[in-house]
Design an enzyme around this catalytic site. Sequence first.
Site, PDB file in Angstrom:
ATOM      1  N   GLU A 126       0.951  -1.282  -0.087  1.00 16.81           N
ATOM      2  CA  GLU A 126       0.083   0.117   0.030  1.00 16.81           C
ATOM      3  C   GLU A 126       0.674   1.392  -0.136  1.00 16.81           C
ATOM      4  OE1 GLU A 126      -3.052   0.107   3.026  1.00 16.81           O
ATOM      5  OE2 GLU A 126      -4.012  -1.880   2.163  1.00 16.81           O
ATOM      6  N   GLU A 166      -5.959  -8.439   1.066  1.00 18.60           N
ATOM      7  CA  GLU A 166      -6.440  -7.900   2.193  1.00 18.60           C
ATOM      8  C   GLU A 166      -8.008  -7.640   1.739  1.00 18.60           C
ATOM      9  OE1 GLU A 166      -4.815  -4.807   4.311  1.00 18.60           O
ATOM     10  OE2 GLU A 166      -2.801  -5.477   3.959  1.00 18.60           O
TER      11      GLU A 166
END
Length: 447
Positions: free
Chosen positions: A173, A354
């Site tokens: 991320e 995720e």
Amino acid sequence: MSIPIGPAGPLRFPDNFGWGAATSAYQIEGAAKEDGRGESVWDTFSRVPGRTRNGDTGDVAADHYHRYAEDLDLMRDLGLRSYRFSISWPRIQPDGAGAPNQRGLDFYRRLIDGLHERGITPMATLFHWDLPQALQDANGWESRDTAHRFADYADAVFRALGDRVPIWLTINEPKTVVQNGYLTGHHAPGRQDPDAAYLVAHHLQLAHGLAVGALRATGSDSRIGPALNLHPCYPADDSPQAAAAAHLYDGYENRLYLDSLLKGSYPEDLLADLGPQSRMVQGIRDGDLKIISAPIDLLAVQYYTPIYVTADGGTAHRWATSEAEWQQIYPEGMYDLLTRITRDYGPIPLTITENGLPTPDTLAADDTVQDTGRISFLRDHLTAAHRAIADGVPLESFHVWSLLDNFEWDQGYEQRWGLVYVDYPTQRRVLKNSATWYRSVIADGGF
């Protein structure tokens, strides 16, 4: 790949589908000062009064460093086929450079060996936000040198552990580091500097590309790719202004990372919006985009929420939110995201690394946790993922965030995201109802 879907029948995933769960080092390991681990930016940030809820830190977290064997047994009992975890850079290089710390490497070797012994495929992330503080003191990700230090770290880890890890993820991320660490300032290092933020974005992307090159240089046949949190951006109304605003918003949320990685260029509209004198534009050197766009083997996708963009470039809420106020629950967004990647960037293999939500979990007197909201959320998102596979998306695996309740960054221990309840005073683990449901899904290959 064609998967039949009956109108009311069960959804069955491919036989080799990688059912998994995910964690990250700082959020679960604890042992912050043991076996030669150095300080990270999150150790520093979480100790500043007011930065985290209740002043919580990851010093102990879920004590996974000491309880990893118990956690491995939990994974085996759940039937996990894949476990996505991260390696703590300051545990390997306490000061962000130099010879690797053997005690740190040994911990991850024990963890990886334990996964293999239980028939679980390791998926290791090299960087999940815990930058060594020594590198932050030298200007952190604003410094181009940090990308090269990351490549050195990656090389050391590949050479020590690479033959035991079939899938490596480079940077987790990057957008969250950019937005939360350098725009809003509510993540480490706690800056609010838009001009620095997008230079940081470039250096994170460069670090990814250099790490890909480092793995290739070892001759490894392991696979490698980045882990991106992506948000489908929709116009909040039918006006041309909202459509234009949503397109630019998508540039910052998605195309900034996808285009550079998979097309070898940054979006022109985004560069124009930043301006030619921005630190990012000024920081791009000849050859950088070639490094950033080095061929990858798979793309890890993390989906939590859609974004609805108003005509003035703001955002609007359209759906119910979870306990995380930023998260709108919209499973259809997962389908839109997965199919968009395949449509716009080609059939690159995808993995969901995720997907999850926090729910108000409490441990009942009968030692159960009734997290029905999490079951509904996962069922709906898996249904969307299944539909994407049926429509030709090469999705290989799905990892629930998270295996364990853990340190949720600036929210401390207030939010519980795990399949497994952690009673922090005792560190006892208790399977939530979602964990037993997920175990059945894995055993059945669907639901």
